[in-house]
Design an enzyme around this catalytic site. Structure first.
Site, PDB file in Angstrom:
ATOM      1  N   CYS A 123       0.711  -1.306   0.004  1.00  0.00           N
ATOM      2  CA  CYS A 123       0.421  -0.061   0.020  1.00  0.00           C
ATOM      3  C   CYS A 123       0.653   1.219   0.217  1.00  0.00           C
ATOM      4  O   CYS A 123       1.959   0.671  -0.166  1.00  0.00           O
ATOM      5  CB  CYS A 123      -1.102  -0.121   0.711  1.00  0.00           C
ATOM      6  SG  CYS A 123      -0.047   0.327   2.715  1.00  0.00           S
TER       7      CYS A 123
ATOM      8  N   ASP B 238       9.784  25.392 -34.108  1.00  0.00           N
ATOM      9  CA  ASP B 238      10.439  25.439 -35.457  1.00  0.00           C
ATOM     10  C   ASP B 238      10.279  25.061 -36.476  1.00  0.00           C
ATOM     11  O   ASP B 238       9.302  24.151 -36.374  1.00  0.00           O
ATOM     12  CB  ASP B 238      11.936  24.545 -35.038  1.00  0.00           C
ATOM     13  CG  ASP B 238      12.968  24.418 -36.021  1.00  0.00           C
ATOM     14  OD1 ASP B 238      13.590  25.569 -36.488  1.00  0.00           O
ATOM     15  OD2 ASP B 238      13.054  23.414 -36.554  1.00  0.00           O
TER      16      ASP B 238
ATOM     17  N   ASP C  81      17.706  23.888 -31.653  1.00  0.00           N
ATOM     18  CA  ASP C  81      16.965  24.057 -30.778  1.00  0.00           C
ATOM     19  C   ASP C  81      16.955  23.715 -29.894  1.00  0.00           C
ATOM     20  O   ASP C  81      15.932  23.824 -29.099  1.00  0.00           O
ATOM     21  CB  ASP C  81      15.232  23.146 -31.637  1.00  0.00           C
ATOM     22  CG  ASP C  81      15.082  23.023 -32.811  1.00  0.00           C
ATOM     23  OD1 ASP C  81      14.888  24.705 -33.132  1.00  0.00           O
ATOM     24  OD2 ASP C  81      15.298  22.689 -33.552  1.00  0.00           O
TER      25      ASP C  81
ATOM     26  N   CYS D 286       3.312   1.489   2.502  1.00  0.00           N
ATOM     27  CA  CYS D 286       4.748   0.718   2.159  1.00  0.00           C
ATOM     28  C   CYS D 286       5.815   1.489   1.244  1.00  0.00           C
ATOM     29  O   CYS D 286       6.980   1.741   2.025  1.00  0.00           O
ATOM     30  CB  CYS D 286       4.589  -0.126   1.822  1.00  0.00           C
ATOM     31  SG  CYS D 286       3.324  -1.492   3.021  1.00  0.00           S
TER      32      CYS D 286
ATOM     33  N   ASP E 175      13.954  20.449 -34.443  1.00  0.00           N
ATOM     34  CA  ASP E 175      14.567  18.781 -34.374  1.00  0.00           C
ATOM     35  C   ASP E 175      16.224  18.771 -34.157  1.00  0.00           C
ATOM     36  O   ASP E 175      17.066  17.535 -34.292  1.00  0.00           O
ATOM     37  CB  ASP E 175      14.033  18.231 -35.564  1.00  0.00           C
ATOM     38  CG  ASP E 175      14.827  19.093 -36.780  1.00  0.00           C
ATOM     39  OD1 ASP E 175      14.531  20.524 -36.906  1.00  0.00           O
ATOM     40  OD2 ASP E 175      14.889  18.010 -37.691  1.00  0.00           O
TER      41      ASP E 175
END
Length: 732
Positions: free
Chosen positions: A13, A423, A624, A16, A620
């Site tokens: 639980c 971009d 960037d 724990c 990409d």
């Protein structure tokens, strides 16, 4: 700082997992600790100069939990589910007749003809039926009392205390029956049914959690165990683990690639849907990249191995998905804070409520019923599962469609994004120029042949675009007799003995070429953001060619989809204003930031954030990366550079920018699901605990039966699990 990841076993639980976190937080040199109840996976960042992995393991084990390397997770989970199922069957087999015997008169059943009316017989029979149920629930007593001794009570502690109270009270009544001969009601059936119902809830819950864990293991099984290696023209079957970089492997139709590599011979279509989410197979020829786990569809391929083992794309995906599922979203802190005080508070409420009823004169039997009901109905298990289960399903759902979230915080951030900054090159566009227009003053194919022959062999992307376009039109292209690049203006070449000039207006003016006949078309195409070149041969203008970076087919749809979700779009690019505006108009983007250097892209993102916007940046390239880090949510296109993907919070494995709105939808659906789960977990306790303590009885209502309390507890955990699993079929 170093990082270690391992599995903690024995957690049942949220109390724990909270105890494990506290133990690790107490270690000097430990930081960034995350303990996931749903998977058991624990991640710890630590200072190697102050802390060792063994000390970390010792801290966990000191709290009574085990350590697993993770290698046998599937087998261990199967075994745990099997043991739980057997215990449930054992408990149910004895609990059902016990329930019928005990509650038969209330249900209109007369069993006197079977067992008589003697109270001593009833007492012995019910005790005998109850003992196997207690054995079936031994995990609750072993773990529960052990955690009480450690001053770390958890859900098992509540169950152990509640059932023990029922059983001990029933033993006391049994003693009275044998010493005084009086008829009495026993509570053996309460202890037995509580154990049975909670075992049933745990069994359903463990099965659901196992199915969630299977999603990641399924990724890991996509790779074949063996490989076919080509040596001196002969094929040999070898284990995948023996492959090294540079080996030549053969993958036949229907086979999976055992490693990442480059095709050196053959053509085929490859199903890469497990990586990209794209259902259409990708064509592969010599020089194409192929990836571990993908499926070769219809041609024999010879492949040079580039990456093996943990370095393959598939391995990185599995690692990223597991990392994301092991981290916690900020919203999880709500449950963490509550759970820390929850179990001690429940025990206190149970004891105080029972004492109050006892002092008020309701008697020991009534007070014990209140004590047991309060202890049993409380459910920290549901609280602990509320966030991690939803995060696991959300990240797995994303991986299914080629979207990789690096951590749970990225999921929560994605839910709150209100503007996406794109971009241009390689993101909204394909990242390579193509010929879009041509206007000829001579026979068109002749003009294209002259231009392509002059550009033949050029390394410039615009030159390659012209050559590819002419060859695509079926025009025969050959190299020039001579070639001279003219920096800043174009090129000069000799084709078939004639001088050819390709370039801008200044090149034409310098060579006294009259361009007036095509000046209008040149201006029009330039105004659309295209790169336009004049073509001249033998001192006369022959035509113009326009080249542009083509918009991805998915860009317009992605921007429109974001708009329908109330998310704005901005394009940020290093290109000039005219080109940027033209591309933005095609995509449906209103706001444009042009002439932006990498550091200026960061400033652009910052400006949006200063205006109170939650910004996602999609890119990409290396340029960037700074903006991806600065944004609230960095999203890297899968075809981009490693640096961009390392800087991002989310990676799109395909080139399809329609995945960007899908990221927002997954984030919103997951966080909405987390909130629903937290509500379900809280509402059961907010309503259930006062009722169990006797709130309804105070106003003339019934007193909650401990068996009903046990059923409600199991139902709360089950409802959270089922609600989280709804994400697996949610529309993305």
């Amino acid at each position: 700082m170093a990082k270690i990841s391992f599995k903690v076993t024995g957690m049942t639980c949220a109390a724990c997992s909270a105890a494990v976190e506290r133990a690790l937080n107490d270690l000097k040199g430990a930081s960034e600790i995350s303990v996931n109840l749903a998977t058991g996976r624990t991640v710890v960042e630590y200072d190697p100069e102050e802390l060792t992995p063994q000390k970390i393991f010792d801290a966990v084990e000191s709290k009574g939990y085990g350590i697993s390397s993770g290698d046998d997770d599937a087998e261990r989970e199967e075994r745990a589910v099997r043991v739980l199922r057997n215990d449930l069957i054992l408990s149910a087999v004895f609990a059902m007749p016990l329930f019928i015997i005990s509650m038969g008169p209330m249900l209109g059943l007369n069993l006197d003809f079977l067992i008589g009316t003697e109270p001593q017989v009833h007492a012995i029979l019910q005790l005998a039926l109850c003992i196997p149920c207690l054995y079936a629930g031994r995990r609750f007593f072993i773990n529960g009392f052990k955690n009480i001794v450690r001053l770390n009570p958890n859900m098992d502690s509540l169950v152990a205390l509640g059932t023990s109270a029922s059983f001990i009270f029933s033993l006391f009544i049994t003693y009275q029956v044998f010493t005084q001969g009086a008829h009495a009601h026993f509570y053996y059936e309460s202890a037995a049914m509580i154990i049975t119902l909670i075992l049933f809830g745990n069994y359903l819950e463990s099965g659901s959690r196992k199915r969630v864990g299977d999603a990641v293991r399924k990724l890991m099984t996509l790779s074949p165990d063996g490989a076919t290696v080509l040596v001196d023209g002969k094929e040999y079957e070898v284990p995948k683990a023996s492959l090294v970089v540079g080996d030549i492997i053969v993958v036949k139709p229907g086979g999976r690639f055992p490693a990442d590599g480059t095709v050196i011979s053959g053509t085929s279509a490859v199903d890469e849907s497990m990586l990209t989410g794209e259902s259409v197979p990708a064509d592969k020829t010599e020089g194409s990249s192929v990836y571990e786990g993908t499926v070769n569809m219809n041609g024999r391929l010879e492949v040079s191995v580039v990456h093996t083992g943990d370095d393959t794309v598939l391995s990185h995906i599995v690692e990223m998905v597991e990392d994301a599922q092991s981290t916690k979203a900020p919203i999880a802190r709500i449950a963490d804070t509550v759970v820390r005080y929850f179990v001690p508070a429940v025990i206190s409420i149970a004891v105080v409520s029972a004492l109050i009823w006892l002092i008020s004169g309701k008697g020991l039997e009534f007070s014990v019923t209140v004590l047991v009901s309060v202890l049993v109905i409380a459910c920290p298990c549901a609280l602990g599962l509320a966030t991690p289960l939803a995060i696991i399903v959300g990240t797995t759902r994303g991986a299914d469609v080629g979207i990789l979230f690096k951590n749970a915080e990225a999921l929560q951030t994605a839910a709150g994004i209100d503007v996406v900054v794109f971009d241009k090159t390689g993101t909204l566009t394909e990242g390579r120029p193509v010929v879009t227009d041509s206007v000829s003053l001579i026979e068109r194919n002749s003009m294209l042949r002259i231009a392509a022959s002059a550009e033949y062999g050029s390394e410039h992307p615009v030159g390659r675009a012209v050559v590819e376009y002419a060859e695509g039109e079926g025009i025969s292209v050959s190299g020039p007799e001579s070639f001279e690049a003219l920096v800043g203006s174009g090129l000069r070449a000799f084709v078939d003995g004639s001088e050819v000039l390709i370039g801008n207006r200044s090149l034409m003016d310098d060579n006294k070429i009259d361009v007036s006949r095509l000046e209008g078309e040149f201006s029009k195409l330039s105004g659309e953001g295209k790169t336009v070149m004049y073509i001249a041969s033998e001192g006369a203008l022959t035509g113009i060619i326009a080249v542009s970076d083509r918009m991805r087919d998915s860009s317009k749809e992605a921007v429109a989809s974001l708009g329908s979700m109330g998310i704005g779009s901005v394009m940020i690019t290093g290109d000039g204003e005219a080109t940027a505006r033209a591309i933005a108009a095609q995509a449906g983007i209103d706001e444009v930031m042009a002439h932006m250097m990498p550091w200026q892209k960061v400033e652009g993102v910052s400006a949006l954030q200063e205006n109170g916007r939650k910004v996602a940046m999609v890119g990409d390239g290396i340029n960037d990366a700074p903006a991806l880090v600065k944004s609230d949510l960095g999203i890297a296109i899968g075809s981009g550079t490693d640096i961009a993907m390392e800087s991002a919070d989310v990676v799109i494995m395909s080139n399809d920018v329609r995945s960007v709105p899908a990221i927002a939808r997954i984030g919103r659906a997951t966080i909405r699901n987390v909130k629903q789960n937290l509500f379900l977990a809280f509402i059961y306790n907010v309503i259930g605990i006062p009722i169990a303590a006797g709130a309804l009885y105070l106003v003339g209502g019934p007193l909650l039966n401990p068996m009903i309390a046990a059923g409600a507890m199991s139902l709360s955990s089950l409802s959270v699990v089922l609600n989280a699993l709804r994400l697996t079929v949610a529309k993305i």
